[in-house]
Design a protein around this motif. Structure first.
Motif, PDB file in Angstrom:
ATOM      1  N   LYS A  62       0.834  -1.204   0.000  1.00 54.71           N
ATOM      2  CA  LYS A  62       0.000   0.000   0.000  1.00 54.71           C
ATOM      3  C   LYS A  62       0.869   1.254   0.000  1.00 54.71           C
ATOM      4  O   LYS A  62       1.774   1.410   0.811  1.00 54.71           O
ATOM      5  CB  LYS A  62      -0.921   0.003   1.223  1.00 54.71           C
ATOM      6  CG  LYS A  62      -1.973   1.105   1.219  1.00 54.71           C
ATOM      7  CD  LYS A  62      -2.942   0.890   2.376  1.00 54.71           C
ATOM      8  CE  LYS A  62      -4.069   1.916   2.349  1.00 54.71           C
ATOM      9  NZ  LYS A  62      -3.612   3.259   2.698  1.00 54.71           N
ATOM     10  N   ILE A  63       0.602   2.132  -0.960  1.00 55.93           N
ATOM     11  CA  ILE A  63       1.274   3.430  -1.033  1.00 55.93           C
ATOM     12  C   ILE A  63       0.177   4.492  -1.039  1.00 55.93           C
ATOM     13  O   ILE A  63      -0.606   4.588  -1.986  1.00 55.93           O
ATOM     14  CB  ILE A  63       2.138   3.568  -2.297  1.00 55.93           C
ATOM     15  CG1 ILE A  63       3.162   2.435  -2.371  1.00 55.93           C
ATOM     16  CG2 ILE A  63       2.840   4.920  -2.326  1.00 55.93           C
ATOM     17  CD1 ILE A  63       3.956   2.418  -3.678  1.00 55.93           C
ATOM     18  N   ASP A  64       0.065   5.255   0.035  1.00 58.04           N
ATOM     19  CA  ASP A  64      -1.056   6.185   0.226  1.00 58.04           C
ATOM     20  C   ASP A  64      -2.355   5.385   0.139  1.00 58.04           C
ATOM     21  O   ASP A  64      -2.564   4.471   0.910  1.00 58.04           O
ATOM     22  CB  ASP A  64      -0.992   7.333  -0.783  1.00 58.04           C
ATOM     23  CG  ASP A  64       0.253   8.189  -0.588  1.00 58.04           C
ATOM     24  OD1 ASP A  64       0.684   8.343   0.565  1.00 58.04           O
ATOM     25  OD2 ASP A  64       0.812   8.675  -1.582  1.00 58.04           O
ATOM     26  N   ASP A  65      -3.225   5.688  -0.838  1.00 55.64           N
ATOM     27  CA  ASP A  65      -4.481   4.944  -0.963  1.00 55.64           C
ATOM     28  C   ASP A  65      -4.438   3.925  -2.098  1.00 55.64           C
ATOM     29  O   ASP A  65      -5.473   3.409  -2.520  1.00 55.64           O
ATOM     30  CB  ASP A  65      -5.655   5.909  -1.172  1.00 55.64           C
ATOM     31  CG  ASP A  65      -5.511   6.741  -2.444  1.00 55.64           C
ATOM     32  OD1 ASP A  65      -4.417   6.720  -3.057  1.00 55.64           O
ATOM     33  OD2 ASP A  65      -6.487   7.411  -2.831  1.00 55.64           O
ATOM     34  N   THR A  66      -3.241   3.608  -2.578  1.00 56.23           N
ATOM     35  CA  THR A  66      -3.083   2.691  -3.707  1.00 56.23           C
ATOM     36  C   THR A  66      -2.505   1.358  -3.246  1.00 56.23           C
ATOM     37  O   THR A  66      -1.505   1.321  -2.530  1.00 56.23           O
ATOM     38  CB  THR A  66      -2.147   3.297  -4.772  1.00 56.23           C
ATOM     39  OG1 THR A  66      -2.715   4.518  -5.260  1.00 56.23           O
ATOM     40  CG2 THR A  66      -1.936   2.336  -5.943  1.00 56.23           C
ATOM     41  N   ARG A  93       3.943   9.254  -9.098  1.00 57.37           N
ATOM     42  CA  ARG A  93       3.575   9.844  -7.813  1.00 57.37           C
ATOM     43  C   ARG A  93       3.466   8.808  -6.699  1.00 57.37           C
ATOM     44  O   ARG A  93       3.086   9.140  -5.581  1.00 57.37           O
ATOM     45  CB  ARG A  93       2.266  10.623  -7.969  1.00 57.37           C
ATOM     46  CG  ARG A  93       2.470  11.903  -8.803  1.00 57.37           C
ATOM     47  CD  ARG A  93       1.210  12.338  -9.535  1.00 57.37           C
ATOM     48  NE  ARG A  93       1.453  13.533 -10.322  1.00 57.37           N
ATOM     49  CZ  ARG A  93       2.027  13.533 -11.515  1.00 57.37           C
ATOM     50  NH1 ARG A  93       2.429  12.403 -12.070  1.00 57.37           N
ATOM     51  NH2 ARG A  93       2.218  14.654 -12.192  1.00 57.37           N
ATOM     52  N   ASP A 130       7.354   5.068  -2.443  1.00 55.86           N
ATOM     53  CA  ASP A 130       7.301   4.162  -1.288  1.00 55.86           C
ATOM     54  C   ASP A 130       8.538   4.335  -0.403  1.00 55.86           C
ATOM     55  O   ASP A 130       9.404   5.132  -0.669  1.00 55.86           O
ATOM     56  CB  ASP A 130       7.154   2.720  -1.742  1.00 55.86           C
ATOM     57  CG  ASP A 130       8.339   2.229  -2.581  1.00 55.86           C
ATOM     58  OD1 ASP A 130       9.270   3.032  -2.799  1.00 55.86           O
ATOM     59  OD2 ASP A 130       8.320   1.070  -3.008  1.00 55.86           O
TER      60      ASP A 130
END
Length: 264
Positions: free
Chosen positions: A241-245, A261, A264
């Motif tokens: 998970k990276i932010d909301d992704t 963008r 990680d």
């Protein structure tokens, strides 16, 4: 009754292809839809599982090119044709060849990054009329690290191929230098409209995409693959998970407008 996504299925190894001392392709029996750039979770009871990208799609088979780097892959390398491995998947979005049709296409791969994008190269090698032109730039540390060596001779018949190594022992005929050195020399007529796929180690992707943008490629015409830290494959463990992704769900293939963008 809903399907348990954590339960794998057994798949027979039909062939094992050695590329280097630590990188083999395991050709597995598989019937179903699969796209280049997707991945399977490969598991062995008592040893664990690992996400492995699809490096080839055949009639009733998928190729999984695996590097021997730890507990799970060490055990995978003890299996041979006729043996079975357990698989889950395929997962991820993969590369969509529709994004590249009727365009000039450049594929730049570094090391094992050639594995997930090999399916795209194979597709347009077999259907060269579907692109306005294609260039493959593939870079490896040394001649002994080159993957899919026998494929390069075939690919050269339908596309421009630049095979380069960081260093050579002098006994192998290929270019020497980083893949970024060849970006200014790309035989592309209209860089503003051309499309590119970049897959490799993070540093390689950073400088390669930077070079493509400086050469005139548009951000929205570049695709990359983020494959670091994937674990469960179904967005439950949170490792990727990276932010909301969630890389395993939303990727691992991203258009550069989004992928650039994801820090990680």
């Amino acid at each position: 009754m809903s399907k348990n996504e954590y339960i794998p299925f057994a798949s027979e190894i039909t062939e094992v292809i050695k590329h280097t001392d630590i990188e083999y392709t395991f050709r597995m029996k598989y019937e179903g839809e699969v796209k280049p750039g997707q991945f399977f979770e490969v598991s062995i009871p008592k040893y664990g599982e690992a996400p492995i990208s699809v490096s080839g799609i055949g009639d009733g088979t998928v190729d999984l090119t695996i590097r021997r780097v730890g507990r799970v892959t060490d055990e995978v390398f003890e299996h041979y044709a006729g043996d079975r491995l357990f698989l889950r998947g395929p997962y991820g979005n993969g590369f969509d060849v529709e994004n590249y049709r009727d365009r000039e296409l450049v594929v730049i791969a570094g090391g094992t990054g050639l594995s997930p994008v090999r399916g795209v190269v194979e597709y347009f090698s077999e259907h060269p009329e579907e692109v306005k032109g294609m260039t493959l730039v593939a870079g490896f540390k040394s001649p002994k690290d080159i993957l899919f060596l026998e494929d390069f001779a075939r690919w050269k018949k339908s596309m421009e191929v630049i095979l380069t190594v960081d260093c050579s022992d002098g006994d192998f005929s290929c270019q020497i230098g980083l893949v970024t050195e060849y970006i200014p020399k790309l035989p592309v007529k209209d860089k503003g409209e051309a499309v590119a796929v970049v897959v490799g180690p993070p540093a390689m992707m950073h400088f390669t995409t930077k070079g493509l943008l400086e050469a005139g490629f548009k951000e929205e015409n570049i695709w990359i693959s983020h494959e670091r830290k994937m674990c469960c494959g179904i967005g439950k463990c949170g490792h990727c998970k990276i932010d909301d992704t969630y890389v395993c769900l939303d990727g691992p293939v991203f258009n550069f407008t989004k992928g650039s963008r994801l820090i990680d």
